[in-house]
Design an enzyme around this catalytic site. Sequence first.
Site, mmCIF file in Angstrom:
data_model
loop_
_atom_site.group_PDB
_atom_site.id
_atom_site.type_symbol
_atom_site.label_atom_id
_atom_site.label_comp_id
_atom_site.label_asym_id
_atom_site.label_seq_id
_atom_site.Cartn_x
_atom_site.Cartn_y
_atom_site.Cartn_z
ATOM 1 N N TYR A 92 0.836 -1.207 0.000
ATOM 2 C CA TYR A 92 0.000 0.000 0.000
ATOM 3 C C TYR A 92 0.867 1.251 0.000
ATOM 4 C CZ TYR A 92 -3.698 3.294 0.892
ATOM 5 O OH TYR A 92 -4.571 4.338 0.754
ATOM 6 N N PHE A 144 -7.141 22.431 -23.841
ATOM 7 C CA PHE A 144 -7.470 21.010 -24.009
ATOM 8 C C PHE A 144 -8.713 20.747 -23.152
ATOM 9 C CE2 PHE A 144 -7.520 16.508 -23.106
ATOM 10 C CZ PHE A 144 -7.628 16.055 -24.403
ATOM 11 N N THR A 145 -9.547 19.825 -23.615
ATOM 12 C CA THR A 145 -10.874 19.620 -23.019
ATOM 13 C C THR A 145 -10.835 19.431 -21.501
ATOM 14 O OG1 THR A 145 -10.650 17.286 -23.599
ATOM 15 C CG2 THR A 145 -11.870 18.682 -25.141
ATOM 16 N N ASP A 233 1.817 21.002 -19.732
ATOM 17 C CA ASP A 233 1.103 19.761 -19.998
ATOM 18 C C ASP A 233 2.083 18.916 -20.808
ATOM 19 O OD1 ASP A 233 -0.320 17.653 -20.987
ATOM 20 O OD2 ASP A 233 -2.145 18.800 -21.342
ATOM 21 N N LYS A 276 0.088 8.432 -23.063
ATOM 22 C CA LYS A 276 0.555 8.813 -24.406
ATOM 23 C C LYS A 276 2.048 8.507 -24.531
ATOM 24 C CE LYS A 276 -3.434 11.267 -24.030
ATOM 25 N NZ LYS A 276 -4.292 11.207 -22.836
ATOM 26 N N ARG A 400 -12.836 16.746 -33.441
ATOM 27 C CA ARG A 400 -12.197 17.803 -32.664
ATOM 28 C C ARG A 400 -12.644 19.131 -33.269
ATOM 29 N NH1 ARG A 400 -9.845 15.565 -27.841
ATOM 30 N NH2 ARG A 400 -12.085 15.636 -27.682
ATOM 31 N N PHE A 467 -18.609 15.775 -25.785
ATOM 32 C CA PHE A 467 -18.211 14.954 -26.945
ATOM 33 C C PHE A 467 -18.127 13.478 -26.625
ATOM 34 C CE2 PHE A 467 -13.914 14.408 -25.356
ATOM 35 C CZ PHE A 467 -13.768 15.520 -24.519
HETATM 36 N N1 F0G Z 1 -3.635 16.800 -21.896
HETATM 37 C C1 F0G Z 1 -3.609 16.449 -23.183
HETATM 38 C C2 F0G Z 1 -2.848 17.289 -24.158
HETATM 39 C C3 F0G Z 1 -4.292 15.301 -23.607
HETATM 40 O O1 F0G Z 1 -4.250 14.974 -24.888
HETATM 41 C C4 F0G Z 1 -5.003 14.533 -22.663
HETATM 42 C C5 F0G Z 1 -5.771 13.367 -23.075
HETATM 43 C C6 F0G Z 1 -4.994 14.934 -21.330
HETATM 44 C C7 F0G Z 1 -4.291 16.077 -20.982
HETATM 45 C C8 F0G Z 1 -5.754 14.189 -20.273
HETATM 46 O O2 F0G Z 1 -5.115 13.006 -19.981
HETATM 47 O O3 F0G Z 1 -6.756 11.238 -20.676
HETATM 48 O O4 F0G Z 1 -4.857 10.713 -19.136
HETATM 49 O O5 F0G Z 1 -6.763 12.050 -18.348
HETATM 50 N N2 F0G Z 1 -6.053 13.151 -24.257
HETATM 51 C C9 F0G Z 1 -6.733 12.001 -24.799
HETATM 52 C C10 F0G Z 1 -6.864 12.175 -26.276
HETATM 53 C C11 F0G Z 1 -7.997 11.641 -24.137
HETATM 54 O O6 F0G Z 1 -7.487 11.319 -26.902
HETATM 55 O O7 F0G Z 1 -6.305 13.124 -26.834
HETATM 56 P P1 F0G Z 1 -5.935 11.679 -19.503
#
Ligand code: F0G
Length: 475
Positions: A92, A144-145, A233, A276, A400, A467
Site C-alpha cells: 500500500y 485542451f478539453t 502539460d 501517451k 475535434r 463529446f
Molecule cells: N492533456 C492532453 C494534451 C491530452 O491529450 C489529454 C488526453 C490529457 C491532458 C488528459 O489526460 O486522458 O490521461 O486524463 N487526451 C486524450 C486524447 C484523451 O485522446 O487526446 P488523460
Amino acid sequence: MNSSPHPTPSGSVRTTGQQLRRRSWAEPWKIKMVEPIKVTTPQQREAALSAAGYNTFLLRSEDVYIDLLTDSGTSAMSDWQWAGLMLGDEAYAGSKNYYHLEEAVRRHYGYKHLIPTHQGRGAEHILSQIMIRPGDTVPGNMYFTTTRYHQEHAGAQFVDVIIDEAHDPASPHAFKGDVDLAKLERVLKSAKRVPYVCLAATVNMAGGQPVSMRNARAVKELCARHGVPVMMDATRAVENAWFIKCREPGYSEKSCAQILLEFCSYTDGCTMSGKKDALVNIGGWLSLNDDALADKARNLVVVYEGLHTYGGMAGRDMEAMARGIEESVQDDHMRARVGQVEYLGGLLQASGVPVVVPIGGHAVYLDARRFYPGMPQDNFPAQTLAAELYLDGGVRAMERGVVSAGRDKATGRHHYPKLELVRLTIPRRVYTQAHMDVVAESVVAVYENPSKPKGLRMVYEPEYLRFFQARFELL
Ligand code: F0G
C-alpha cells in the site's frame, strides 16, 4: 509494382524509381504477439453507428477495424515493460515501483517532486485545486478539453494565447504550438491574478503541433518577470522534443532525451498523462519543483487518487510506466513513431486530401470544413466526417471541432472554434504501414465521394465534456 507516388517518412513524395535508390528505415522492434481485428460489412457498420448515436466514442471496439480514436492508453507495451508488470510491488505504501518511477521522471523530466495520479486529468484536477482561486485567469497555448474543464471547475477563466497561425489549418509554421508573447503579456498585465501559465507541448487541439525551445525559454523569462510559474502539460513532450530536434536550428545533434530535459527546465512543474508518450495503458503524474506546493498536492492526492506513493496506480502500472519513459525518449523510437504519422499524412497530402499542416506528432487531422464546403458548423461537420469514415471502412476517428469545444459557461452558446477537425490518431507501436495504406484509401474514398451528407443534429447533450457521450441523428 505499384507506380503511384509514395510519401517518405518526412512527408515528401517519391516515385517508385527513387524508392529503389533510397534507404528506408523501419521500426526498432518486431512483433511477438498479435491481436485479431474484424472486418465488418457496410450493413453491420450502419447498424453499429446508428446504435452509437453517430458518436464514435459510443461504438463498441469489437465493431471497429482500425481504431484511430486516440493514442491514449492504446500503445503496445514492450516485452521489457510486460516483464516489469511481474515485478509489481503491491505494498500500500512505499512500493519500490514508485521509487523507480520517481527516478525515471527525475532523470528525464528533471522535476523535484513526483505525485502519481491515475491519469492526466487526475493531475490536472489536483494542480487546479491547489493553485487556482475563483476569479483567476489561466492563459494557455490553446485549450485542451479536460485541462480547461478543471481550470474552470476551480473558478478560473481560460484565455487562449497561442499564435494566430495555430488556428489556420493551412499555415505551414514549424512551431504552431508557440505562445504569442504579446498576447501573454497583455493577460499578465491586465488579469486580476494569474496563478500559472499552462504550456502544452505538443498542442493536441492545434493538430499535435510543437512548441519551439526558443519560445519555451521566452515564455519562462516573461513569466518570471511577472512572478508567475509555468506549468507544462507534458503529455506529448517527448514528441515535442523530437520536432525540436528535426526543426529547430542548433538541436539536430542533441538527443531527444537532452532536448526534453532542457525544455522541462523552462517550466516549474507538469501534469502528465502517461497514457501517451510514456507507452502505458493507464497512469499519470503531477510534477512540481516547489516544496510547499508539492506538500499541498500530496495532501490532496490522498483524497481523490490514493496514497502519494501510488496515486491510483497499481505497483505494476508504475513499473511499466517507469520503463515506458526510458523507451519513449530513445531517438529510434521517436523516429519511427512520428515517422509513421508523417507517412499517413504524406499519403493523404499526395492525394489532395485537406489536412492540417505540418503533420502533427500523434495524429493526422482532417479539415472537415474543406470536406463539406458550405455545411454550417451547427450541423457538426467534423462529427459527420468521423461518422462517414467509420461507415466507409470501419476506421474509427475522433471529432475535434464544435462538439469538443462545448458551450460557453456564461452565455450557454456553443464555442465555435475556427478548427473543425477530425483526428486520425495513431497508437504507438500498434499498427503497420499496411494499416496506414488502408486508412488513407478510405479517407480518399470519403473525400472524393460526390454525394455529401447534410450533417447531424444533436439529440442528447451531456453537461460536461459532451463529446464523450453526446448522441446525434442524421439530418
Ligand atoms: N492533456 C492532453 C494534451 C491530452 O491529450 C489529454 C488526453 C490529457 C491532458 C488528459 O489526460 O486522458 O490521461 O486524463 N487526451 C486524450 C486524447 C484523451 O485522446 O487526446 P488523460
